[in-house]
Structures are given as C-alpha cells and as structure tokens.
Design a protein around this motif. Structure first.
Motif, PDB file in Angstrom:
ATOM      1  N   GLU A 128      12.630  -6.887  12.472  1.00  0.00           N
ATOM      2  CA  GLU A 128      11.486  -6.712  11.567  1.00  0.00           C
ATOM      3  C   GLU A 128      10.442  -5.795  12.189  1.00  0.00           C
ATOM      4  N   GLU A 129      10.197  -5.975  13.482  1.00  0.00           N
ATOM      5  CA  GLU A 129       9.242  -5.104  14.153  1.00  0.00           C
ATOM      6  C   GLU A 129       9.763  -3.672  14.228  1.00  0.00           C
ATOM      7  N   ALA A 142       2.998  -6.509   5.278  1.00  0.00           N
ATOM      8  CA  ALA A 142       2.655  -5.497   6.283  1.00  0.00           C
ATOM      9  C   ALA A 142       3.374  -4.186   5.982  1.00  0.00           C
ATOM     10  N   GLU A 143       4.646  -4.285   5.613  1.00  0.00           N
ATOM     11  CA  GLU A 143       5.438  -3.092   5.310  1.00  0.00           C
ATOM     12  C   GLU A 143       4.855  -2.337   4.121  1.00  0.00           C
ATOM     13  N   LYS A 144       4.519  -3.066   3.065  1.00  0.00           N
ATOM     14  CA  LYS A 144       3.951  -2.448   1.858  1.00  0.00           C
ATOM     15  C   LYS A 144       2.659  -1.704   2.178  1.00  0.00           C
ATOM     16  N   ASN A 145       1.804  -2.332   2.965  1.00  0.00           N
ATOM     17  CA  ASN A 145       0.502  -1.730   3.251  1.00  0.00           C
ATOM     18  C   ASN A 145       0.600  -0.535   4.198  1.00  0.00           C
ATOM     19  N   PHE A 146       1.539  -0.557   5.128  1.00  0.00           N
ATOM     20  CA  PHE A 146       1.704   0.607   6.000  1.00  0.00           C
ATOM     21  C   PHE A 146       2.208   1.818   5.218  1.00  0.00           C
ATOM     22  N   LYS A 147       2.938   1.581   4.143  1.00  0.00           N
ATOM     23  CA  LYS A 147       3.422   2.688   3.314  1.00  0.00           C
ATOM     24  C   LYS A 147       2.287   3.392   2.579  1.00  0.00           C
ATOM     25  N   GLN A 148       1.124   2.732   2.502  1.00  0.00           N
ATOM     26  CA  GLN A 148       0.002   3.280   1.740  1.00  0.00           C
ATOM     27  C   GLN A 148      -0.984   4.064   2.594  1.00  0.00           C
ATOM     28  N   VAL A 149      -0.749   4.149   3.904  1.00  0.00           N
ATOM     29  CA  VAL A 149      -1.743   4.786   4.770  1.00  0.00           C
ATOM     30  C   VAL A 149      -1.198   6.076   5.388  1.00  0.00           C
ATOM     31  N   HIS A 150      -2.118   6.793   6.019  1.00  0.00           N
ATOM     32  CA  HIS A 150      -1.770   8.007   6.771  1.00  0.00           C
ATOM     33  C   HIS A 150      -2.647   8.015   8.010  1.00  0.00           C
ATOM     34  N   CYS A 151      -2.101   8.443   9.130  1.00  0.00           N
ATOM     35  CA  CYS A 151      -2.919   8.475  10.340  1.00  0.00           C
ATOM     36  C   CYS A 151      -2.621   9.720  11.154  1.00  0.00           C
ATOM     37  N   ASN A 152      -3.566  10.039  12.039  1.00  0.00           N
ATOM     38  CA  ASN A 152      -3.400  11.209  12.901  1.00  0.00           C
ATOM     39  C   ASN A 152      -2.456  10.913  14.064  1.00  0.00           C
ATOM     40  N   LYS A 153      -2.613   9.723  14.653  1.00  0.00           N
ATOM     41  CA  LYS A 153      -1.820   9.399  15.835  1.00  0.00           C
ATOM     42  C   LYS A 153      -1.344   7.948  15.790  1.00  0.00           C
ATOM     43  N   LEU A 154      -0.114   7.765  16.200  1.00  0.00           N
ATOM     44  CA  LEU A 154       0.460   6.426  16.370  1.00  0.00           C
ATOM     45  C   LEU A 154       0.715   6.203  17.854  1.00  0.00           C
ATOM     46  N   PHE A 155       0.172   5.111  18.382  1.00  0.00           N
ATOM     47  CA  PHE A 155       0.457   4.698  19.752  1.00  0.00           C
ATOM     48  C   PHE A 155       1.422   3.520  19.671  1.00  0.00           C
ATOM     49  N   LEU A 156       2.638   3.768  20.121  1.00  0.00           N
ATOM     50  CA  LEU A 156       3.738   2.842  19.892  1.00  0.00           C
ATOM     51  C   LEU A 156       4.238   2.240  21.198  1.00  0.00           C
ATOM     52  N   GLY A 157       4.254   0.918  21.259  1.00  0.00           N
ATOM     53  CA  GLY A 157       4.832   0.223  22.397  1.00  0.00           C
ATOM     54  C   GLY A 157       6.307  -0.051  22.131  1.00  0.00           C
ATOM     55  N   VAL A 158       7.144   0.007  23.165  1.00  0.00           N
ATOM     56  CA  VAL A 158       8.579  -0.226  22.998  1.00  0.00           C
ATOM     57  C   VAL A 158       9.065  -1.176  24.086  1.00  0.00           C
ATOM     58  N   ASP A 159      10.252  -1.729  23.875  1.00  0.00           N
ATOM     59  CA  ASP A 159      10.843  -2.634  24.857  1.00  0.00           C
ATOM     60  C   ASP A 159      11.900  -1.966  25.715  1.00  0.00           C
ATOM     61  N   LEU A 183       2.712 -14.154  10.762  1.00  0.00           N
ATOM     62  CA  LEU A 183       2.547 -14.064  12.207  1.00  0.00           C
ATOM     63  C   LEU A 183       3.847 -14.303  12.949  1.00  0.00           C
ATOM     64  N   ARG A 184       4.218 -13.355  13.793  1.00  0.00           N
ATOM     65  CA  ARG A 184       5.318 -13.547  14.735  1.00  0.00           C
ATOM     66  C   ARG A 184       4.680 -13.938  16.057  1.00  0.00           C
ATOM     67  N   LYS A 185       4.791 -15.220  16.396  1.00  0.00           N
ATOM     68  CA  LYS A 185       4.009 -15.779  17.499  1.00  0.00           C
ATOM     69  C   LYS A 185       4.363 -15.186  18.853  1.00  0.00           C
ATOM     70  N   PHE A 186       5.635 -14.834  19.047  1.00  0.00           N
ATOM     71  CA  PHE A 186       6.049 -14.335  20.355  1.00  0.00           C
ATOM     72  C   PHE A 186       5.287 -13.073  20.738  1.00  0.00           C
ATOM     73  N   SER A 187       5.058 -12.188  19.770  1.00  0.00           N
ATOM     74  CA  SER A 187       4.338 -10.946  20.042  1.00  0.00           C
ATOM     75  C   SER A 187       2.917 -10.964  19.482  1.00  0.00           C
ATOM     76  N   MET A 188       2.546 -12.064  18.801  1.00  0.00           N
ATOM     77  CA  MET A 188       1.233 -12.183  18.163  1.00  0.00           C
ATOM     78  C   MET A 188       0.961 -11.002  17.239  1.00  0.00           C
ATOM     79  N   SER A 189       1.989 -10.639  16.460  1.00  0.00           N
ATOM     80  CA  SER A 189       1.866  -9.504  15.553  1.00  0.00           C
ATOM     81  C   SER A 189       2.185  -9.926  14.124  1.00  0.00           C
ATOM     82  N   LEU A 190       1.657  -9.160  13.173  1.00  0.00           N
ATOM     83  CA  LEU A 190       1.881  -9.413  11.755  1.00  0.00           C
ATOM     84  C   LEU A 190       3.039  -8.551  11.269  1.00  0.00           C
TER      85      LEU A 190
END
Length: 253
Positions: free
Chosen positions: A187-188, A156-173, A144-151
């Motif tokens: 890391e994010e 997390a990196e390993k598991n994202f490499k194993q998936v496929h999706c139709n759409k990514l909704f991405l927030g940026v700074d 957990l990265r507490k500042f953004s409350m994200s994993l």
C-alpha cells in the motif's frame, strides 16, 4: 501474480503485528495449499524479510524494530541528509514529505521558511510542523498504518491524485542495483508511486545502509528518480550504479 504479491504483503503484516506465522493457519486463511505458503515464505526469506522455522516463520530484526527504535538507527547520517535536503527547497515551493525517519529529519530543517506548502501522510512529520506558522501543512487522510505511523489507503490515494508539487522527498527501505527502489508494504509502495506522478522532481533520501537492503514492494525504477541524498558511508559501486542510471548523487556531510 497480483494475488501472490498481495498475499505475501499480508503475511508480512501479520509478522509485523504478531512476530510469527504458522504455515497451516496461513493456508486456511488464504485458502491456498501449504506448499504455496511455503513457497511464499521461501521467497520472503530470500529477500531477508523473515526467518523460516519448522511449520512457519519469524520476523527479522528489521521488521521487529519499533518506530521509536528506528529513529535512533544511523541518526547522525539522517540528520546530515535532512540538512542537505532542506538546502534544495526554495521559498514558495510545494513539497511532499513521505513517511520515514529520514524524511522526519528533513521536516526539522524547514521551520525558517517564510512561505512553504508541505503535503505529508506521516503523523510525526505533521506533528513536527504543526507549530510552524508560515508552513501550510496538507494532510491527505487515510487509515493509520501503525508500524510506520503513516496514513494509507483509498482516501490518501484519491487526495494525492488531486495535488501537484515541486519536489518529493521520498524515503525507501532498499535499492536493487540497476532496477529501482523498494519498500516493505504494498500500500505504501502504491502511494509512493502516486506521489512520484504528481511531483516535478523526485528526491530519494536514504542513509547508506539502505543500499545493502531490498524491500518486498517495488516503488519505481531509477528513470523516475532525479536525485539521491545519502551519507558518506555509501560505497563507490553504488555511486557508480546511480550515475549509470542518470541519478544525481548528493553526499551529505
């Protein structure tokens, strides 16, 4: 160069937790000269990520704002963006919702779908979707990265490499004209890069204030982005910049 970027990212993390840093202490911690640390702080100040003071630096208001406070910033614009983003989703889609206050608003508009798979590393989004019976929620894990409350992190990196999706909704700074999109944490940023690689369509959701900011960590160039959803406060020069880079612009009302 990689060591420099990592060191600067760690400096921002320390600012985030303690509010200030000291040149001498950072020099000892990272085993580099004080001149090197001062150069690091100067670079971060140029990018408006901190404010230098004698012997150290303080964090800017951007980094000081707590997650709960960030949710209130430009809230009406974010709500409109969330509604517009949800209109791009179709039944049966698999989507990734990145962490962030704007992507949280996207999650608040998808409860009526009959069949939808959502992958997210954001605890507030996961919690928001937990009661939706027809939405399959997939959590990648990580620490957990507490500042953004994200994993984030290796799991997390390993598991994202194993998936496929139709759409990514991405927030940026932040955005850099004709260059790409940024966030504050390395890391994010890396995790976002992995999300982009497994998505058929990349949709950035960002209120218009983000076009006047730039984060520290580079995520991707505009060639990786298909659409940007923003509010009607965006200036014409930024619309033209996105269109020049073949990015479709959607103005949420």
């Amino acid at each position: 160069m990689k060591k420099t970027a990592l060191r600067r990212s760690k400096i921002l993390e320390e600012l985030e937790s303690s509010g200030q840093v000291n040149v001498a202490e950072l020099s000892k911690e990272f085993q580099v000269s004080e001149v090197t640390i001062r150069n690091d702080l100067a670079n971060l100040e140029r990018n408006k990520l901190l404010v230098r003071a004698h012997g150290g630096a303080f964090k800017t208001n951007t980094l000081a704002v707590h997650v709960a406070e960030r949710k209130k910033t430009n809230l009406e614009a974010k709500k409109a963006i969330g509604r517009a983003a949800a209109e791009l989703i179709v039944e049966g889609d698999s989507i990734i919702l990145d962490s962030g206050t704007t992507t949280l608003e996207v999650s608040k508009n998808i409860g009526n779908f009959e069949r939808l798979s959502v992958i997210s590393n954001a605890l507030d989004i996961i919690n928001n979707l937990a009661s939706s019976e027809n939405i399959e929620v997939i959590v990648p894990g990580g620490f957990l990265r507490k500042f953004s409350m994200s994993l984030v992190g290796p799991l997390a990196e390993k598991n994202f490499k194993q998936v496929h999706c139709n759409k990514l909704f991405l927030g940026v700074d932040g955005f850099k004209s004709d260059h790409g999109i940024y966030t504050y944490n390395m890391e994010e940023a890396y995790l976002n890069q992995l999300m982009i690689e497994v998505a058929e369509e990349v949709i950035v959701v960002a209120d218009s204030s983000k076009f006047k900011k730039i984060g520290f960590a580079f995520i991707a160039g505009f060639s990786k982005i298909h659409k940007v959803i923003t509010d009607n406060g965006i200036e014409e020069e930024f619309i033209k910049m996105l269109q020049r880079n073949n990015v479709e612009v959607i103005i949420a009302n």
